[in-house]
Scaffold this active site. Structure first.
Site, PDB file in Angstrom:
ATOM      1  N   ASN A  68       0.875  -1.173   0.000  1.00 45.96           N
ATOM      2  CA  ASN A  68       0.000   0.000   0.000  1.00 45.96           C
ATOM      3  C   ASN A  68       0.915   1.227   0.000  1.00 45.96           C
ATOM      4  O   ASN A  68       1.627   1.476   0.979  1.00 45.96           O
ATOM      5  CB  ASN A  68      -0.919  -0.005   1.240  1.00 45.96           C
ATOM      6  CG  ASN A  68      -1.819   1.220   1.282  1.00 45.96           C
ATOM      7  OD1 ASN A  68      -1.432   2.320   0.894  1.00 45.96           O
ATOM      8  ND2 ASN A  68      -3.032   1.045   1.770  1.00 45.96           N
TER       9      ASN A  68
ATOM     10  N   ASP B 222      -1.427  -6.161   6.164  1.00 44.97           N
ATOM     11  CA  ASP B 222      -1.187  -6.407   4.741  1.00 44.97           C
ATOM     12  C   ASP B 222      -0.826  -7.880   4.591  1.00 44.97           C
ATOM     13  O   ASP B 222       0.151  -8.354   5.182  1.00 44.97           O
ATOM     14  CB  ASP B 222      -0.058  -5.505   4.238  1.00 44.97           C
ATOM     15  CG  ASP B 222      -0.417  -4.037   4.384  1.00 44.97           C
ATOM     16  OD1 ASP B 222      -1.058  -3.501   3.475  1.00 44.97           O
ATOM     17  OD2 ASP B 222      -0.104  -3.452   5.451  1.00 44.97           O
TER      18      ASP B 222
ATOM     19  N   ASN C 208      -6.803  -4.331   6.083  1.00 49.86           N
ATOM     20  CA  ASN C 208      -7.285  -3.546   7.219  1.00 49.86           C
ATOM     21  C   ASN C 208      -7.869  -4.443   8.316  1.00 49.86           C
ATOM     22  O   ASN C 208      -8.829  -4.070   9.003  1.00 49.86           O
ATOM     23  CB  ASN C 208      -8.293  -2.486   6.762  1.00 49.86           C
ATOM     24  CG  ASN C 208      -7.592  -1.198   6.323  1.00 49.86           C
ATOM     25  OD1 ASN C 208      -6.721  -0.672   7.010  1.00 49.86           O
ATOM     26  ND2 ASN C 208      -7.972  -0.686   5.159  1.00 49.86           N
TER      27      ASN C 208
ATOM     28  N   GLU D  48      -3.951   1.917  -2.880  1.00 49.82           N
ATOM     29  CA  GLU D  48      -4.021   3.366  -2.621  1.00 49.82           C
ATOM     30  C   GLU D  48      -3.110   4.159  -3.562  1.00 49.82           C
ATOM     31  O   GLU D  48      -2.313   4.992  -3.114  1.00 49.82           O
ATOM     32  CB  GLU D  48      -3.708   3.691  -1.158  1.00 49.82           C
ATOM     33  CG  GLU D  48      -4.896   3.439  -0.235  1.00 49.82           C
ATOM     34  CD  GLU D  48      -4.833   4.276   1.040  1.00 49.82           C
ATOM     35  OE1 GLU D  48      -5.361   5.399   1.015  1.00 49.82           O
ATOM     36  OE2 GLU D  48      -4.269   3.814   2.048  1.00 49.82           O
TER      37      GLU D  48
ATOM     38  N   ASP E 187      -4.071  -4.794   1.196  1.00 53.98           N
ATOM     39  CA  ASP E 187      -4.291  -4.181   2.509  1.00 53.98           C
ATOM     40  C   ASP E 187      -5.666  -4.617   2.978  1.00 53.98           C
ATOM     41  O   ASP E 187      -6.668  -4.119   2.478  1.00 53.98           O
ATOM     42  CB  ASP E 187      -4.195  -2.656   2.381  1.00 53.98           C
ATOM     43  CG  ASP E 187      -4.508  -1.937   3.686  1.00 53.98           C
ATOM     44  OD1 ASP E 187      -4.791  -2.626   4.700  1.00 53.98           O
ATOM     45  OD2 ASP E 187      -4.476  -0.696   3.690  1.00 53.98           O
TER      46      ASP E 187
ATOM     47  N   ASP F  75       3.001   4.729   4.828  1.00 55.88           N
ATOM     48  CA  ASP F  75       2.827   4.227   6.196  1.00 55.88           C
ATOM     49  C   ASP F  75       2.764   2.690   6.228  1.00 55.88           C
ATOM     50  O   ASP F  75       2.728   2.104   7.315  1.00 55.88           O
ATOM     51  CB  ASP F  75       1.622   4.870   6.904  1.00 55.88           C
ATOM     52  CG  ASP F  75       0.365   4.944   6.058  1.00 55.88           C
ATOM     53  OD1 ASP F  75       0.409   4.614   4.858  1.00 55.88           O
ATOM     54  OD2 ASP F  75      -0.676   5.342   6.618  1.00 55.88           O
ATOM     55  N   HIS F  76       2.784   2.053   5.052  1.00 57.20           N
ATOM     56  CA  HIS F  76       2.828   0.585   4.960  1.00 57.20           C
ATOM     57  C   HIS F  76       4.175   0.123   4.413  1.00 57.20           C
ATOM     58  O   HIS F  76       4.791   0.813   3.585  1.00 57.20           O
ATOM     59  CB  HIS F  76       1.755   0.066   4.010  1.00 57.20           C
ATOM     60  CG  HIS F  76       0.347   0.305   4.450  1.00 57.20           C
ATOM     61  ND1 HIS F  76      -0.469  -0.685   4.921  1.00 57.20           N
ATOM     62  CD2 HIS F  76      -0.390   1.446   4.478  1.00 57.20           C
ATOM     63  CE1 HIS F  76      -1.662  -0.185   5.217  1.00 57.20           C
ATOM     64  NE2 HIS F  76      -1.641   1.106   4.962  1.00 57.20           N
TER      65      HIS F  76
END
Length: 258
Positions: free
Chosen positions: A7, A219, A149, A34, A147, A248-249
DNA sequence: ATGGTAGCATCGCTA
């Protein structure tokens, strides 16, 4: 064959880092989430110059998923397979790469347990199973990655006390992962790290969470039985979360024999 | 309990 999910939290903001990372790691298949790009803004030629064919499904501003491949990219399906209630967002793209049917997913965040977006998240995951029923065969080489989540277990969460009554860890969400498992998929990272905890793929940008080790493993690379049998290595590249302007991933990688 | 940061179509929303 090396397959990676990442991501990137805006491909426009991350392109230089993604290019450098690809050059270093040389994945055969790279699934991105994303991208936050419209299809006509996707830098396909940049990836072509690095040796990749690609397919992107975007909407601009939010969401957006892509598959890059050095081993072919055929039978591309954007959104859920025909016959499944279509999603309004650009969150899933599927293609056959090197003989493996790959679905690249950006599962809705859910926001909070009392939010409509959480209901949408659960419905999205139910439709993912319907998608696989229509698109893929559990007897074939199948990868469902992205991802999610969702942290599969408590040990994939830095501090469960911070996640009381929160999304990403609820039983209903984890039940959806179980449904994917029942379809025939397993967590390829966990297969190679059966006893490990505190290994994460996402860290909030805020409060120095990365450097404090406050992350989640959300992930995932899920593989069918034949893929799991071929999987000989898996790792999370947390180095990619360091330095200037990181996503951030971190990328999650698997290597398949053959 | 709150707020912290980053990205977007930026002064509010999404994560």
């Amino acid at each position: 064959m090396r397959v990676v999910t990442w991501n990137v939290n805006s491909l426009r903001a991350r392109l230089e880092r993604v290019e450098e990372w690809i050059t270093e790691v040389q994945p055969d298949v790279l699934c991105l989430q994303e991208t936050k790009l419209a299809d006509d803004a996707f830098p396909g030629l940049t990836f072509e110059a690095l040796g990749y064919e690609s397919a992107h499904y975007g909407q601009g501003q939010w969401n957006g998923v892509a598959i890059l491949s050095k081993v072919g990219i055929d039978d591309v399906v954007t959104n859920f397979a025909a016959g499944v209630e279509p999603d309004p967002d650009a969150r899933i793209i599927t293609a056959t790469c090197g003989g493996v049917r790959v679905s690249c997913c950006y599962v809705p965040n859910g926001r909070s347990l009392d939010d409509d977006h959480y209901t949408y998240k659960l419905s999205w995951l139910d439709r993912l199973v319907e998608h696989l029923d229509r698109d893929s065969s559990c007897d074939a080489d199948v990868i469902v990655t992205g991802d999610f989540n969702i942290a599969p277990e408590d040990r994939d969460v830095y501090d469960m006390r911070k996640f009381r009554n929160a999304t990403h860890v609820s039983q209903a969400e984890r039940d959806r992962l179980t449904a994917l498992e029942q379809w025939g998929l397993s967590d390829l990272f966990r297969q190679h790290h059966p006893d490990a905890d505190s290994l994460y793929s996402w860290w909030d940008y805020r409060s120095g969470d990365f450097h404090q080790g406050r992350g989640l493993r959300i992930d995932l690379v899920l593989g069918s039985a034949s893929v799991a049998k071929r999987c000989e290595w898996s790792a999370i590249d947390r180095n990619a979360r360091k330095g200037k302007q990181p996503s951030d991933h971190a990328p999650v990688m698997v290597d398949l024999a053959g």
